[in-house]
Design a protein around this motif. Sequence first.
Motif, PDB file in Angstrom:
ATOM      1  N   LEU A  13      -2.505  -0.212  -5.463  1.00  0.00           N
ATOM      2  CA  LEU A  13      -2.665   0.200  -4.744  1.00  0.00           C
ATOM      3  C   LEU A  13      -1.587   0.066  -3.954  1.00  0.00           C
ATOM      4  CD1 LEU A  13      -5.647  -0.158  -1.969  1.00  0.00           C
ATOM      5  CD2 LEU A  13      -5.143   1.483  -2.566  1.00  0.00           C
ATOM      6  N   ALA A  14      -0.715  -0.788  -4.500  1.00  0.00           N
ATOM      7  CA  ALA A  14       0.436  -1.208  -4.169  1.00  0.00           C
ATOM      8  C   ALA A  14       2.051  -0.692  -5.106  1.00  0.00           C
ATOM      9  CB  ALA A  14       0.435  -2.907  -4.730  1.00  0.00           C
ATOM     10  N   ALA A  15       3.088   0.064  -3.798  1.00  0.00           N
ATOM     11  CA  ALA A  15       3.911   0.656  -5.190  1.00  0.00           C
ATOM     12  C   ALA A  15       4.475  -1.258  -5.491  1.00  0.00           C
ATOM     13  CB  ALA A  15       5.353   0.786  -3.321  1.00  0.00           C
ATOM     14  N   VAL A  16       4.844  -2.380  -4.783  1.00  0.00           N
ATOM     15  CA  VAL A  16       4.618  -3.685  -6.331  1.00  0.00           C
ATOM     16  C   VAL A  16       3.940  -4.330  -5.969  1.00  0.00           C
ATOM     17  CG1 VAL A  16       7.066  -5.410  -6.117  1.00  0.00           C
ATOM     18  CG2 VAL A  16       7.312  -2.736  -5.495  1.00  0.00           C
ATOM     19  N   PRO A  17       3.474  -4.987  -7.692  1.00  0.00           N
ATOM     20  CA  PRO A  17       2.474  -5.429  -7.277  1.00  0.00           C
ATOM     21  C   PRO A  17       2.615  -7.097  -6.720  1.00  0.00           C
ATOM     22  CG  PRO A  17       3.333  -4.771  -9.408  1.00  0.00           C
ATOM     23  CD  PRO A  17       4.039  -4.588  -8.524  1.00  0.00           C
ATOM     24  N   THR A  46       0.886  -0.916   0.246  1.00  0.00           N
ATOM     25  CA  THR A  46       0.241   0.011  -0.394  1.00  0.00           C
ATOM     26  C   THR A  46       1.369   1.596   0.239  1.00  0.00           C
ATOM     27  OG1 THR A  46      -0.266  -0.154   2.255  1.00  0.00           O
ATOM     28  CG2 THR A  46      -2.024  -1.005   1.033  1.00  0.00           C
ATOM     29  N   LYS A  47       2.203   1.199   0.112  1.00  0.00           N
ATOM     30  CA  LYS A  47       3.353   2.357  -0.378  1.00  0.00           C
ATOM     31  C   LYS A  47       3.125   2.960   1.085  1.00  0.00           C
ATOM     32  CE  LYS A  47       2.054   3.684  -4.975  1.00  0.00           C
ATOM     33  NZ  LYS A  47       1.722   4.303  -5.864  1.00  0.00           N
ATOM     34  N   THR A  48       2.730   2.578   1.720  1.00  0.00           N
ATOM     35  CA  THR A  48       3.015   3.293   3.362  1.00  0.00           C
ATOM     36  C   THR A  48       1.822   2.418   4.581  1.00  0.00           C
ATOM     37  OG1 THR A  48       3.251   4.799   4.896  1.00  0.00           O
ATOM     38  CG2 THR A  48       1.691   4.782   3.962  1.00  0.00           C
ATOM     39  N   PRO A  49       2.038   1.620   5.660  1.00  0.00           N
ATOM     40  CA  PRO A  49       1.150   0.759   6.352  1.00  0.00           C
ATOM     41  C   PRO A  49      -0.325   1.687   6.911  1.00  0.00           C
ATOM     42  CG  PRO A  49       3.186   0.907   7.189  1.00  0.00           C
ATOM     43  CD  PRO A  49       3.335   1.498   6.109  1.00  0.00           C
ATOM     44  N   PHE A  50      -1.601   0.809   6.187  1.00  0.00           N
ATOM     45  CA  PHE A  50      -2.881   2.007   6.895  1.00  0.00           C
ATOM     46  C   PHE A  50      -2.763   1.703   8.345  1.00  0.00           C
ATOM     47  CE2 PHE A  50      -4.346   1.757   2.159  1.00  0.00           C
ATOM     48  CZ  PHE A  50      -3.539   2.867   1.856  1.00  0.00           C
ATOM     49  N   ARG A  95       7.418  -0.429 -13.891  1.00  0.00           N
ATOM     50  CA  ARG A  95       7.816  -1.214 -12.248  1.00  0.00           C
ATOM     51  C   ARG A  95       8.435  -2.031 -11.964  1.00  0.00           C
ATOM     52  NH1 ARG A  95       6.952  -7.837 -13.272  1.00  0.00           N
ATOM     53  NH2 ARG A  95       5.725  -8.654 -11.660  1.00  0.00           N
ATOM     54  N   SER A  96       9.466  -1.997 -12.373  1.00  0.00           N
ATOM     55  CA  SER A  96      10.888  -2.125 -11.684  1.00  0.00           C
ATOM     56  C   SER A  96      10.963  -0.613 -10.640  1.00  0.00           C
ATOM     57  CB  SER A  96      11.457  -3.076 -12.929  1.00  0.00           C
ATOM     58  OG  SER A  96      11.813  -1.620 -13.883  1.00  0.00           O
ATOM     59  N   ALA A  97      10.986   0.240 -12.138  1.00  0.00           N
ATOM     60  CA  ALA A  97      11.409   1.367 -10.914  1.00  0.00           C
ATOM     61  C   ALA A  97      10.614   1.745  -9.933  1.00  0.00           C
ATOM     62  CB  ALA A  97      11.100   2.250 -11.875  1.00  0.00           C
ATOM     63  N   MET A  98       9.819   1.207  -9.472  1.00  0.00           N
ATOM     64  CA  MET A  98       8.425   1.606  -8.764  1.00  0.00           C
ATOM     65  C   MET A  98       9.288   0.960  -7.295  1.00  0.00           C
ATOM     66  SD  MET A  98       6.920   3.866  -7.268  1.00  0.00           S
ATOM     67  CE  MET A  98       6.655   3.445  -6.504  1.00  0.00           C
ATOM     68  N   ALA A  99       9.198  -1.070  -8.257  1.00  0.00           N
ATOM     69  CA  ALA A  99      10.159  -1.157  -7.124  1.00  0.00           C
ATOM     70  C   ALA A  99      11.080  -1.119  -6.870  1.00  0.00           C
ATOM     71  CB  ALA A  99      10.238  -2.906  -7.754  1.00  0.00           C
ATOM     72  N   ILE A 100      12.592  -1.018  -7.352  1.00  0.00           N
ATOM     73  CA  ILE A 100      13.921  -0.609  -6.934  1.00  0.00           C
ATOM     74  C   ILE A 100      13.176   0.443  -5.454  1.00  0.00           C
ATOM     75  CG2 ILE A 100      16.249   1.111  -8.129  1.00  0.00           C
ATOM     76  CD1 ILE A 100      15.777  -1.181 -10.075  1.00  0.00           C
ATOM     77  N   TRP A 101      12.769   1.310  -6.326  1.00  0.00           N
ATOM     78  CA  TRP A 101      12.457   2.742  -5.213  1.00  0.00           C
ATOM     79  C   TRP A 101      12.048   2.666  -4.086  1.00  0.00           C
ATOM     80  CZ3 TRP A 101      13.650   8.182  -4.493  1.00  0.00           C
ATOM     81  CH2 TRP A 101      12.984   8.456  -4.177  1.00  0.00           C
ATOM     82  N   SER A 102      11.106   1.618  -4.308  1.00  0.00           N
ATOM     83  CA  SER A 102      10.180   1.089  -2.550  1.00  0.00           C
ATOM     84  C   SER A 102      11.529   0.631  -2.330  1.00  0.00           C
ATOM     85  CB  SER A 102      10.034   0.497  -2.858  1.00  0.00           C
ATOM     86  OG  SER A 102       8.147   1.033  -3.574  1.00  0.00           O
ATOM     87  N   LEU A 103      11.726  -0.525  -2.741  1.00  0.00           N
ATOM     88  CA  LEU A 103      12.722  -1.090  -1.567  1.00  0.00           C
ATOM     89  C   LEU A 103      14.377  -0.303  -0.533  1.00  0.00           C
ATOM     90  CD1 LEU A 103      13.136  -4.109  -3.377  1.00  0.00           C
ATOM     91  CD2 LEU A 103      12.486  -3.891  -1.801  1.00  0.00           C
ATOM     92  N   ASN A 108       7.456   5.904   3.253  1.00  0.00           N
ATOM     93  CA  ASN A 108       6.150   6.009   1.731  1.00  0.00           C
ATOM     94  C   ASN A 108       6.905   6.205   0.897  1.00  0.00           C
ATOM     95  OD1 ASN A 108       4.134   7.464   0.203  1.00  0.00           O
ATOM     96  ND2 ASN A 108       3.864   8.499   2.648  1.00  0.00           N
ATOM     97  N   ALA A 109       6.163   5.356  -0.149  1.00  0.00           N
ATOM     98  CA  ALA A 109       7.115   4.804  -1.328  1.00  0.00           C
ATOM     99  C   ALA A 109       6.519   6.084  -2.533  1.00  0.00           C
ATOM    100  CB  ALA A 109       6.294   3.243  -1.514  1.00  0.00           C
ATOM    101  N   ASP A 110       5.702   6.783  -2.632  1.00  0.00           N
ATOM    102  CA  ASP A 110       5.332   7.714  -3.536  1.00  0.00           C
ATOM    103  C   ASP A 110       6.635   8.324  -3.855  1.00  0.00           C
ATOM    104  OD1 ASP A 110       4.237   9.327  -4.953  1.00  0.00           O
ATOM    105  OD2 ASP A 110       2.473   9.419  -4.375  1.00  0.00           O
ATOM    106  N   PRO A 111       7.853   8.666  -4.899  1.00  0.00           N
ATOM    107  CA  PRO A 111       8.112   9.763  -5.299  1.00  0.00           C
ATOM    108  C   PRO A 111       8.201  10.868  -4.581  1.00  0.00           C
ATOM    109  CG  PRO A 111       8.356   8.536  -6.855  1.00  0.00           C
ATOM    110  CD  PRO A 111       7.017   7.682  -5.927  1.00  0.00           C
ATOM    111  N   ILE A 112       6.569  11.045  -5.006  1.00  0.00           N
ATOM    112  CA  ILE A 112       6.341  12.996  -4.696  1.00  0.00           C
ATOM    113  C   ILE A 112       7.121  13.094  -3.601  1.00  0.00           C
ATOM    114  CG2 ILE A 112       4.374  13.036  -3.297  1.00  0.00           C
ATOM    115  CD1 ILE A 112       3.031  14.793  -5.601  1.00  0.00           C
ATOM    116  N   THR A 113       7.913  12.225  -2.222  1.00  0.00           N
ATOM    117  CA  THR A 113       8.002  12.685  -1.475  1.00  0.00           C
ATOM    118  C   THR A 113       9.234  13.500  -2.059  1.00  0.00           C
ATOM    119  OG1 THR A 113       9.040  10.970  -1.223  1.00  0.00           O
ATOM    120  CG2 THR A 113       6.729  10.793   0.067  1.00  0.00           C
ATOM    121  N   LEU A 114       9.430  13.814  -2.571  1.00  0.00           N
ATOM    122  CA  LEU A 114      11.114  14.198  -2.837  1.00  0.00           C
ATOM    123  C   LEU A 114      10.673  15.727  -3.339  1.00  0.00           C
ATOM    124  CD1 LEU A 114      14.091  12.469  -4.791  1.00  0.00           C
ATOM    125  CD2 LEU A 114      14.105  12.962  -2.317  1.00  0.00           C
TER     126      LEU A 114
END
Length: 609
Positions: free
Chosen positions: A394-398, A184-188, A570-578, A335-341
């Motif tokens: 909703l997921a950062a990584v499917p 969910t990109k951050t815990p709900f 898909r791969s970019a968001m997975a790398i970013w999230s990790l 929080n996995a959304d790159p918008i944070t930066l």
Amino acid sequence: MCRIFGHFDAEATPHELKAVAAMQRHGGPDAQTQVLGSGWALGNNRLAIMDLDGGDQPYTLGKDIIVVFNGEIYNHQELRHKLAARGHHFADSCDGSVIPALYAEYGEAFPEHLDGMYSVAVVDLRGEPTLVLATDDVGMKPLYYHWDAALRHLYFASELPALLSFRNVPASPWEAGLDAYLATKTPFGEQTMFEGIQVLPPAATVRVTRSAGMRITRRDVSGGQAAHTDGAEAAAHLLSTLRTEVHRLTMADVPVSAITSGGLDSSFVSALAAEKVTDLHSFNIAYTGTWPADERHFAREVAERNGTHHHQVEIDPASFPGMLSDVVWHLGQPNADPITLSTYALFAAVRDAGFKVAITGDAADELFGGYDRIRAAVNAPAGTDWVPAYVNALAAVPRTLRDGLYSSDYRAFMAVSGSSADRIAAHLRASTADTMETLTDFEIGSRLPAYHLRRVDHLSMAASVEVRLPFCQPGVVRYARALPRSLKVTGDQGKKVLYDAASGLLPDSVLNRPKQPFTLPITAMLQPGQALMDYARDMLSADRLRRRGQLDPQRVDELFRTQATNPGDRSAMAIWSLLVHELWLEQFCGPTARAHAEHSGGGALGATR
């Protein structure tokens, strides 16, 4: 606007309290105060927005009601008049100074009379010592806490790094947190990424005593008001309501600015704010170089139409690795959304331009069905199951990818503990409401506070900037809840009533453009030769991952090879999230976490204005 902290029926040394205050001083650089009693303490870091010469906290009524407060109370003038008629007197005109009298009159029901964004702590010593905590209706001002049920000790603070500065609050990672975060990109919900640390839900009232322990109740804010079914009437009513709220939210004793991304929501709010604020300053962020989805020209058109003094903020992607460490620290959990930066850099620019308040268009998508996943769900043919696709969106990584990234030990653990994605799916399927109402309740009640509002709060207050959110005002939220689906989603269009309400106030280029997120072009930036890609490879090394034990280093390496040879979202968001998760673990849960905390606390003190 402030930061608050404290403990109840517990203990903390004066040094600890100073350390807690230091950790969130960026959110309240104008004054720091503490008050201690037998087994309790309250503290406050103040960002002076209203009544700059008054507003000293804690607020008190006699010796027995003591209050600290974070936020803004927009109806404080009306409350002051009513309370004065009941015989109460006030030392200043600051919004929070009405709270002790309001509590004296209504007890634990006092939040029902507040219109604003807030977290409040009240110590009542009139009988058995009692602590009362309260949060606003949608969760704009978070409050984190650690409750020891056996010892009946409570510690709380507005930010996680501050809470962790209490020596009795452990910084242990929640084992299921990695999966919850990637799902969910951050815990709900109320659980944070730290074991034993929760965040109060929206519309919460908490009562704590030695004899009864801790009790959390939720105020009912779900009921919608009567709404129009005619599109023109609904648009006119929404425009009138938003205009009233935006104009009211521009009232402050310091200058107010506006964030203008170039999309519908922030542009609409900026246009309404410009009606009220003379020489309004607007801010937009972009990146040096040429990147996909650059919105600066849309923001410039809006600024020219509104007559605002426009600031075009630019940041260099080469600075992102260094900036990301600060972003993760201020958020306190991943929080996995790159918008944070982007958010962090934008509010730093707002502060550097001399502004303490910014008004934004956040939350419109949740209220009015603006997301692709909502439109896909409500447009699903009758009898089909829309839930799996919605939850996966909703997921950062499917799910198929994240399950494959886990080590065998972590997969076995998740098989026993269960996935948060499955729990969300079960929650959605249990709803007896129609699809639109079910999704609106979930988006506003679960995703908005966790994923969106905490991010905005922490990253704006990191720069000593208060964000005001007209779309989160009760009258707007209630009206949006009550609107029929046809006025939110029609075919492929979301936010239909909002577009109709904004017609004539914004350039056609903004009203007619395709929707795109205000975010970082992460796929383009995570490619060979880019600073962010090199940083991610270093942070996600095989040795690090083997020590953690939750991820399979070989599968993570395959992610990097895929992104290098065939870059994609898909791969970019997975790398970013990790990457974000690993950086969080290093900062908060690793062997050097305490030293990092001390360095960051000192940095915050040195950086405040």
